[in-house]
Design an enzyme around this catalytic site. Structure first.
Site, short mmCIF file in Angstrom:
data_model
loop_
_atom_site.label_atom_id
_atom_site.label_comp_id
_atom_site.label_asym_id
_atom_site.label_seq_id
_atom_site.Cartn_x
_atom_site.Cartn_y
_atom_site.Cartn_z
N LYS A 45 -45.98 12.38 36.41
CA LYS A 45 -45.56 11.53 35.00
C LYS A 45 -46.67 11.73 33.72
O LYS A 45 -46.99 10.89 32.89
CB LYS A 45 -45.56 10.09 35.68
N HIS A 113 -47.92 19.75 40.82
CA HIS A 113 -48.08 18.58 40.17
C HIS A 113 -49.26 19.15 41.60
O HIS A 113 -50.10 18.26 42.19
CB HIS A 113 -47.26 17.95 40.76
N SER A 143 -45.00 4.85 34.23
CA SER A 143 -43.31 5.78 34.32
C SER A 143 -43.33 6.61 35.81
O SER A 143 -41.55 6.34 36.30
CB SER A 143 -44.67 6.71 33.60
P1 A3P Z 1 -42.14 7.55 30.33
O1 A3P Z 1 -41.09 7.23 31.27
O2 A3P Z 1 -43.65 7.01 29.70
O3 A3P Z 1 -41.35 7.30 28.82
P2 A3P Z 1 -43.50 14.47 33.36
O4 A3P Z 1 -42.47 15.68 32.84
O5 A3P Z 1 -44.73 14.96 33.63
O6 A3P Z 1 -42.74 13.92 34.93
O7 A3P Z 1 -43.74 12.85 32.24
C1 A3P Z 1 -42.69 12.04 31.89
C2 A3P Z 1 -42.72 11.36 31.10
O8 A3P Z 1 -43.23 12.01 29.14
C3 A3P Z 1 -41.59 10.15 30.74
O9 A3P Z 1 -43.57 9.46 30.26
C4 A3P Z 1 -41.21 10.89 29.61
O10 A3P Z 1 -40.82 9.86 28.82
C5 A3P Z 1 -42.39 11.89 28.58
N1 A3P Z 1 -42.36 12.03 28.07
C6 A3P Z 1 -41.49 13.48 28.42
N2 A3P Z 1 -41.43 14.63 26.90
C7 A3P Z 1 -42.20 13.49 26.28
C8 A3P Z 1 -42.25 13.29 24.70
N3 A3P Z 1 -41.37 14.53 23.88
N4 A3P Z 1 -42.71 12.03 24.47
C9 A3P Z 1 -43.69 11.89 24.07
N5 A3P Z 1 -43.61 12.04 25.80
C10 A3P Z 1 -42.71 12.51 26.41
#
Ligand code: A3P
Length: 299
Positions: A45, A113, A143
């Protein structure tokens, strides 16, 4: 237990894990890297999908544009440790290592991860390029909480306040956030091919961070191409993009919470009570002793 009921956490060499990421352990540890492999490593996340997409566009956006419109991101940037049971009887288990062994395009883009001590040694021996993305602990916890609510292949999160305690105790899939971000930070001091970046910096200035990535990767896309990529990876664009928004992933219930949820710095303020925030900060100070590793909880 049916194959997709929520898994239990267990201690795995000192790190909390679930069997979906340890069932293929021998093959993960013996995985054979290729020198031009590129790895995106993150705690869950913290921007793995975002940076995976940037890397994919930087490497294949010009040479193979149909990849972007027809192949889901998780099939372009493969998760190393995943070992998922087949969705239908008769199909074999989906293992990241096997999928990667059969990738013929170059470079292979690999996401993980794993905490630093678990990365297969072949990546270090081949001196592969690694991009690590870190995000502040409070937003990561929020998140992760919403993600576990919707991702049925993760443990049941319970209520927010007990979840937050579990996060502070490091009883999360892939272990403690503190250990993860510190472990990779320390590795960066001795391993040259590691680019450590921050989610908050990406939010603040995506173009600047793409420039730094290009410099690290030895890529020099045109100004137009960089602008195009910058537009394509903005949150709202990614949220609309069915190849990257995970809306069709089985076992993700987007009605509970979408994968592309908020994409903000500071959403923790909508979840932490004042008491929770103070308690968290006290605990954080005790655990995060390295003054060179600093996070921003607002920008
Ligand atoms: P949130 O749950 O705070 O919105 P991962 O890909 O490591 O699982 O992380 C997911 C998090 O990154 C989520 O956060 C998601 O919305 C955010 N995320 C993914 N793409 C993004 C982007 N282009 N800009 C900002 N946040 C992004």
């Amino acid at each position: 237990m049916d194959a997709f009921s929520r898994p239990e956490l267990f201690d795995f060499h000192g790190v909390s894990m679930t069997h979906f990421f340890t069932d293929n352990w021998e093959n993960i540890q013996n995985f054979q890297a290729r020198p031009d492999d590129i790895i995106v490593a993150t705690y869950p996340k913290t921007g793995n999908t975002w940076v995976s997409y940037i890397l994919d566009l930087l490497h294949f956006g010009q040479t193979c544009p149909e990849r972007d419109t027809s192949v889901p991101l998780h099939e372009r940037v493969i998760n190393l440790e995943i070992a998922m049971p087949a969705m239908q009887p008769g199909l074999s288990m989906k293992k990241g290592t096997e999928i990667l062994d059969n990738v013929s395009t170059s470079p292979r883009l690999i996401r993980t991860h794993l905490p630093v001590q678990f990365l297969p040694k072949s990546f270090w021996e081949k001196n592969c390029k690694i991009v690590y993305v870190a995000r502040n602990a409070k937003d990561t916890a929020v998140s992760y909480f919403h993600f576990e609510r919707m991702a049925k292949i993760f443990p049941e999160p319970g209520d927010w306040s007990s979840y937050l305690q579990r996060f502070m105790d490091g009883k999360m899939v892939f272990g403690s956030w503190c250990d993860h971000v510190n472990g990779w930070w320390e590795k960066k001091q001795s391993y040259q091919n590691l680019h450590y970046m921050f989610y908050e910096d990406l939010i603040e200035d995506t173009g600047r961070e793409i420039d730094k990535l290009c410099c690290f990767l030895g890529l020099s896309p045109s100004a137009e191409e960089k602008e195009r990529i910058k537009g394509r990876v903005q949150f709202d664009d990614m949220k609309r993009n069915s190849m990257v928004n995970h809306l069709s992933v089985k076992n993700f219930d987007s009605k509970i919470s979408p994968f592309m949820r908020k994409g903000k710095v500071g959403d923790w303020k909508n979840h932490f009570t004042v008491d929770q925030s103070e308690h968290f900060d006290e605990d954080y100070k005790k655990k995060m002793k390295n003054p060179t590793l600093q996070f921003r909880t607002e920008i």
